[in-house]
Design an enzyme around this catalytic site. Structure first.
Site, PDB file in Angstrom:
ATOM      1  N   LYS A 138      -9.257  11.475   0.475  1.00 17.31           N
ATOM      2  CA  LYS A 138      -9.211  10.446  -0.444  1.00 17.31           C
ATOM      3  C   LYS A 138      -8.038   9.961  -0.883  1.00 17.31           C
ATOM      4  O   LYS A 138      -8.038   8.929  -0.941  1.00 17.31           O
ATOM      5  CB  LYS A 138     -10.271  11.228  -1.749  1.00 17.31           C
ATOM      6  CG  LYS A 138     -11.391  11.341  -1.665  1.00 17.31           C
ATOM      7  CD  LYS A 138     -12.217  12.243  -2.708  1.00 17.31           C
ATOM      8  CE  LYS A 138     -13.792  12.654  -2.319  1.00 17.31           C
ATOM      9  NZ  LYS A 138     -14.152  13.506  -3.406  1.00 17.31           N
ATOM     10  N   GLN A 194     -12.454  17.293  -8.357  1.00 21.51           N
ATOM     11  CA  GLN A 194     -12.931  17.575  -7.015  1.00 21.51           C
ATOM     12  C   GLN A 194     -14.187  18.876  -7.342  1.00 21.51           C
ATOM     13  O   GLN A 194     -13.504  19.911  -8.007  1.00 21.51           O
ATOM     14  CB  GLN A 194     -12.285  18.034  -5.874  1.00 21.51           C
ATOM     15  CG  GLN A 194     -13.017  18.643  -4.850  1.00 21.51           C
ATOM     16  CD  GLN A 194     -13.701  17.443  -3.928  1.00 21.51           C
ATOM     17  OE1 GLN A 194     -13.179  16.198  -3.989  1.00 21.51           O
ATOM     18  NE2 GLN A 194     -14.829  17.646  -3.703  1.00 21.51           N
ATOM     19  N   ASP A 234     -16.375   8.670 -10.490  1.00 16.42           N
ATOM     20  CA  ASP A 234     -17.248   9.271  -9.958  1.00 16.42           C
ATOM     21  C   ASP A 234     -19.057   9.077 -10.548  1.00 16.42           C
ATOM     22  O   ASP A 234     -19.984   9.175  -9.784  1.00 16.42           O
ATOM     23  CB  ASP A 234     -17.322  10.870  -9.993  1.00 16.42           C
ATOM     24  CG  ASP A 234     -16.862  11.417  -8.595  1.00 16.42           C
ATOM     25  OD1 ASP A 234     -17.136  10.863  -7.670  1.00 16.42           O
ATOM     26  OD2 ASP A 234     -16.204  12.533  -8.626  1.00 16.42           O
TER      27      ASP A 234
END
Length: 299
Positions: free
Chosen positions: A53, A97, A120
């Site tokens: 990422k 994460q 997200d």
């Protein structure tokens, strides 16, 4: 045989557009999209995801920041870091994460992220916006958002009159996927482990999305002739044909069988997977655009 939907190629298209728009934003307004990724602990898979990422963010010309915290980090300390990132004008997207260590309440952490930086799409504000069709300002979870782009490449943006079946009801994929399909005027059914006669229901689908995490559960004769099949599953299974102890990746769909009936289908790997990081980049760019009062870009 079905058309193979090349997720890698579509993801590259999305990233190329993100790069162009990010360059325009910097040239026109002096704004550089910023993405902060937070990882707690040393889970090997998470380390790989976070590295990829960060690399993609830099490729897009973003301001990329990584916070790596030890596994014993307390919940209060993590909350404080997120609040600092919420207040940082150089950061447009915050990603924590998952999974987090067991002593940390993941739900609390996700809800601490400011909704306008929640790239997200897990904050309740963004979940609510998606559920009520407020797509102009909502952040949609990256995997269903990417899956929707793949469907649009085959079927177009207006899916009026089509039947869609989503197999899987998770908050991360199944439910947001269903809401996206509803917003595109599909008639949508969410199926799950308690669904009666799942094969028969799947055969009604013009668009079939598999997101259950069970290797090759969806068989070829479950697929309606000509259907668009989106396989979100990524499962590692033994591959003795490759040698002792070897494995291979398969989806939730029995690909070889399903390809004979489907009109179009995503492979595993190379289908939905590459889209997830591409849409994370897109969401970060969108956050920067919205903060500047600009119209949401399309991808």
């Amino acid at each position: 045989m079905a058309e193979i939907i090349d997720g890698k190629a579509v993801a590259e298209d999305v990233v190329a557009r993100v790069k162009d728009l990010a360059a325009e934003l910097k040239a026109g307004r002096g704004i550089v999209p910023g993405l902060a990724v937070v990882i707690v602990g040393e889970d090997p898979a998470s380390q790989v995801y976070v590295a990829s990422k960060g690399k993609k963010a830099k490729e897009c010309g973003f301001h990329s920041v990584q916070h790596t915290l030890p596994a014993e980090t307390g919940e209060a300390e993590l909350v404080k870091l997120i609040e600092t990132l919420n207040a940082d004008p150089a950061i447009h997207g915050i990603l924590v994460q998952l999974p987090l260590p067991g002593h940390i309440d993941s739900g609390r952490i996700i809800q601490t992220i400011a909704p306008d930086k929640d790239v997200d799409g897990f904050n309740f504000v963004n979940v609510g916006k998606l559920g009520t069709g407020e797509l102009e300002t909502a952040f949609v979870p990256c995997t269903p958002a990417g899956s929707m782009l793949l469907i649009e490449r085959v079927r177009g943006k207006d899916l009026s009159g089509l039947n869609a079946v989503v197999v899987g009801r998770s908050n991360i994929v199944g439910k947001p996927m269903a809401n996206l399909l509803l917003a595109a005027n599909c008639t949508v059914t969410i199926a799950h482990s308690r669904t009666k006669d799942l094969p028969a229901l799947a055969r009604t689908a013009d668009i079939l999305v598999a997101a259950v995490g069970r290797p090759e559960m969806i068989k070829g004769d479950w697929v309606k002739p000509g259907a668009t099949v989106i396989d979100v599953g990524i499962n590692r299974v033994p591959a003795p044909d490759k040698g002792e102890g070897k494995s291979r990746l398969v989806g939730d769909v029995a690909y070889a069988e399903a390809s004979k009936n489907a009109g179009a289908i995503t492979p595993v790997p190379g289908g939905v997977g590459p889209m997830t990081i591409a849409l994370l980049m897109a969401n970060t760019l969108v956050s920067a655009y919205l903060r500047e009062g600009l119209a949401r870009p399309s991808f």
